[in-house]
Design a protein around this motif. Structure first.
Motif, PDB file in Angstrom:
ATOM      1  N   ARG A   1       9.885 -15.059  19.801  1.00 21.98           N
ATOM      2  CA  ARG A   1       9.163 -14.964  18.529  1.00 21.98           C
ATOM      3  C   ARG A   1       7.940 -15.890  18.531  1.00 21.98           C
ATOM      4  O   ARG A   1       7.019 -15.704  17.726  1.00 21.98           O
ATOM      5  N   PHE A   2       7.957 -16.884  19.409  1.00 14.22           N
ATOM      6  CA  PHE A   2       6.875 -17.862  19.453  1.00 14.22           C
ATOM      7  C   PHE A   2       5.948 -17.638  20.641  1.00 14.22           C
ATOM      8  O   PHE A   2       5.078 -18.457  20.920  1.00 14.22           O
TER       9      PHE A   2
ATOM     10  N   VAL B   1      19.525 -10.066  24.249  1.00 14.27           N
ATOM     11  CA  VAL B   1      19.462 -10.552  22.871  1.00 14.27           C
ATOM     12  C   VAL B   1      18.035 -10.904  22.465  1.00 14.27           C
ATOM     13  O   VAL B   1      17.669 -10.805  21.285  1.00 14.27           O
ATOM     14  N   HIS B   2      17.186 -11.308  23.429  1.00 10.36           N
ATOM     15  CA  HIS B   2      15.780 -11.597  23.133  1.00 10.36           C
ATOM     16  C   HIS B   2      15.112 -10.378  22.509  1.00 10.36           C
ATOM     17  O   HIS B   2      14.480 -10.462  21.444  1.00 10.36           O
ATOM     18  N   ASP B   3      15.221  -9.239  23.187  1.00  7.82           N
ATOM     19  CA  ASP B   3      14.494  -8.054  22.754  1.00  7.82           C
ATOM     20  C   ASP B   3      15.156  -7.367  21.566  1.00  7.82           C
ATOM     21  O   ASP B   3      14.470  -6.731  20.759  1.00  7.82           O
ATOM     22  N   ILE B   4      16.459  -7.499  21.451  1.00  6.77           N
ATOM     23  CA  ILE B   4      17.141  -7.015  20.247  1.00  6.77           C
ATOM     24  C   ILE B   4      16.557  -7.714  19.024  1.00  6.77           C
ATOM     25  O   ILE B   4      16.236  -7.090  18.012  1.00  6.77           O
ATOM     26  N   ASP B   5      16.387  -9.030  19.128  1.00  6.77           N
ATOM     27  CA  ASP B   5      15.807  -9.798  18.021  1.00  6.77           C
ATOM     28  C   ASP B   5      14.345  -9.419  17.798  1.00  6.77           C
ATOM     29  O   ASP B   5      13.913  -9.238  16.658  1.00  6.77           O
ATOM     30  N   ILE B   6      13.571  -9.294  18.874  1.00  7.49           N
ATOM     31  CA  ILE B   6      12.142  -9.011  18.734  1.00  7.49           C
ATOM     32  C   ILE B   6      11.894  -7.645  18.113  1.00  7.49           C
ATOM     33  O   ILE B   6      11.003  -7.475  17.261  1.00  7.49           O
ATOM     34  N   ILE B   7      12.663  -6.638  18.503  1.00  7.73           N
ATOM     35  CA  ILE B   7      12.486  -5.306  17.929  1.00  7.73           C
ATOM     36  C   ILE B   7      12.767  -5.324  16.429  1.00  7.73           C
ATOM     37  O   ILE B   7      11.991  -4.786  15.624  1.00  7.73           O
ATOM     38  N   SER B   8      13.837  -5.980  16.026  1.00  4.05           N
ATOM     39  CA  SER B   8      14.153  -6.114  14.600  1.00  4.05           C
ATOM     40  C   SER B   8      13.050  -6.887  13.875  1.00  4.05           C
ATOM     41  O   SER B   8      12.642  -6.529  12.762  1.00  4.05           O
ATOM     42  N   PHE B   9      12.555  -7.947  14.510  1.00  3.58           N
ATOM     43  CA  PHE B   9      11.494  -8.779  13.940  1.00  3.58           C
ATOM     44  C   PHE B   9      10.197  -7.990  13.750  1.00  3.58           C
ATOM     45  O   PHE B   9       9.559  -8.056  12.692  1.00  3.58           O
TER      46      PHE B   9
ATOM     47  N   GLY C   1      10.443 -29.481   4.641  1.00  2.25           N
ATOM     48  CA  GLY C   1      11.638 -29.008   3.949  1.00  2.25           C
ATOM     49  C   GLY C   1      11.663 -27.503   3.788  1.00  2.25           C
ATOM     50  O   GLY C   1      12.148 -26.968   2.789  1.00  2.25           O
ATOM     51  N   LYS C   2      11.143 -26.803   4.785  1.00  2.57           N
ATOM     52  CA  LYS C   2      11.008 -25.346   4.727  1.00  2.57           C
ATOM     53  C   LYS C   2      12.069 -24.680   5.590  1.00  2.57           C
ATOM     54  O   LYS C   2      12.330 -25.121   6.717  1.00  2.57           O
ATOM     55  N   LYS C   3      12.676 -23.609   5.087  1.00  2.00           N
ATOM     56  CA  LYS C   3      13.682 -22.889   5.863  1.00  2.00           C
ATOM     57  C   LYS C   3      13.042 -22.247   7.079  1.00  2.00           C
ATOM     58  O   LYS C   3      12.080 -21.488   6.961  1.00  2.00           O
ATOM     59  N   PRO C   4      13.555 -22.530   8.282  1.00  2.00           N
ATOM     60  CA  PRO C   4      12.939 -21.983   9.492  1.00  2.00           C
ATOM     61  C   PRO C   4      13.348 -20.533   9.749  1.00  2.00           C
ATOM     62  O   PRO C   4      14.380 -20.068   9.271  1.00  2.00           O
ATOM     63  N   GLU C   5      12.514 -19.837  10.481  1.00  2.00           N
ATOM     64  CA  GLU C   5      12.836 -18.504  10.990  1.00  2.00           C
ATOM     65  C   GLU C   5      12.562 -18.494  12.500  1.00  2.00           C
ATOM     66  O   GLU C   5      11.525 -19.006  12.926  1.00  2.00           O
ATOM     67  N   PRO C   6      13.452 -17.957  13.312  1.00  2.00           N
ATOM     68  CA  PRO C   6      14.687 -17.273  12.920  1.00  2.00           C
ATOM     69  C   PRO C   6      15.764 -18.242  12.439  1.00  2.00           C
ATOM     70  O   PRO C   6      16.043 -19.251  13.074  1.00  2.00           O
TER      71      PRO C   6
END
Length: 312
Positions: free
Chosen positions: A122-123, A168-176, A278-283
């Motif tokens: 993602r980065f 799992v990298h690309d599963i996450d990236i496609i959803s993202f 104090g910000k919620k991170p993503e992912p």
């Protein structure tokens, strides 16, 4: 000055250690690994403290910690770190089971600690640019995203197969990139050189209209990391390694302007910035848990030769 530690000094852990040691506004308080000789050598190299018991590192009063240990240890180490008062970055996948992932998420929520999952792609500057291109509508409606992540087997990977390790990298990236979760998954895979699966083709459906396809293996003699996004107005070709994105439409071939940067450095700088603000991170934990669910469903699918529904 944020007090930071790293638990796990393997191949990826060493990179966390290096980047934190160079980061302004961060004090690398210590590093922990069960290999005494390894951790003491790294501690000397980076002018920090060495621990073979991570609980002793956590007792140093850390603000944040990167957890870079084998996946099966994520639940215990993450919860220990959270309960010690640290904000936590857990390397992907979030855990080995959905139950353990939920336990980590609940611990972070109940203790008021930030939880980030290390889905490093993602980065990647190329992914960041492609996300911008998609959101600007330059490709029109995206209908299909396919990825290829193949290469030789790394002997250090023993506790999981190719789906949980790199798929799992690309599963996450496609959803993202779609901005929506996976609804269904069907996978074909097998184990030829490893005790777990070492090659897989994963078919995913998102919102019953959008397609995702992930090809992974540990059999190809050279490393390939690529993604293709097809839209009604054009197609984008992304190379994770070269950090490039090319757009093709009916009239033009264009190459996106991208400034190369180490994805892990982007990731850790973002993690520290989230803590400071104090910000919620993503992912976040929920994102990590979804990628894990889909990965585990893909494993179930190929073992049982059936389509698996993903339920949130």
């Amino acid at each position: 000055m944020l007090k930071v530690g790293v638990i796990g000094a393997g191949a990826m852990g060493k990179n966390h250690i290096r980047i934190y040691s160079e980061m302004p506004g961060v004090e690398l308080v210590g590093i922990s690994d069960i290999d005494r000789e390894l951790v003491e050598g790294l501690a000397q190299q980076y002018n920090t403290k060495a621990f073979t018991d991570y609980m002793e590192l956590l007792a140093e009063g850390l603000d944040a910690v990167s957890i870079v240990v084998p996946t099966k240890m994520h639940r215990k180490v993450a919860i220990d770190a959270i309960e010690a008062g640290a904000h936590v970055l857990v390397e992907k996948p979030i855990a080995d089971t959905v139950e353990n992932a939920k336990a980590i998420i609940e611990a972070a929520d109940s203790n008021g600690r930030l939880l980030m999952i290390g889905h490093i792609e993602r980065f990647n500057p190329a992914v960041i640019k492609l996300k911008e291109i998609i959101e600007e509508g330059l490709l029109g409606k995206i209908v299909s995203i396919s990825t290829t992540r193949v290469g030789p087997y790394n002997p250090r990977i023993r506790d999981v197969g190719v789906i949980l390790d790199i798929g799992v990298h690309d599963i996450d990236i496609i959803s993202f990139l779609y901005g929506r979760p996976v609804n269904q998954v069907y996978a074909v895979a097998g184990a030829d050189i490893h005790s777990f699966e070492d090659h897989a083709t994963i078919h995913m459906r998102l919102d019953h209209e959008f397609s995702g396809l992930v090809e992974v293996n540990w059999l190809t003699p050279h490393k390939v990391r690529k993604l293709t996004a097809v839209g009604v107005g054009g197609v984008a070709y992304l190379d994770y390694i070269d950090q490039t994105v090319e757009l093709h439409d009916s009239g033009w071939v264009r190459k996106a302007k991208i400034e190369p940067k180490e994805p892990l450095k982007n990731e850790l700088e973002y993690f520290i910035d989230c803590i400071n603000k104090g910000k919620k991170p993503e992912p976040c934990g929920t994102d990590g848990n979804h990628a894990l669910k889909v990965s585990l469903a893909a494993i179930e699918s190929y073992k049982n030769e059936k389509l698996i529904e993903i339920k949130e």
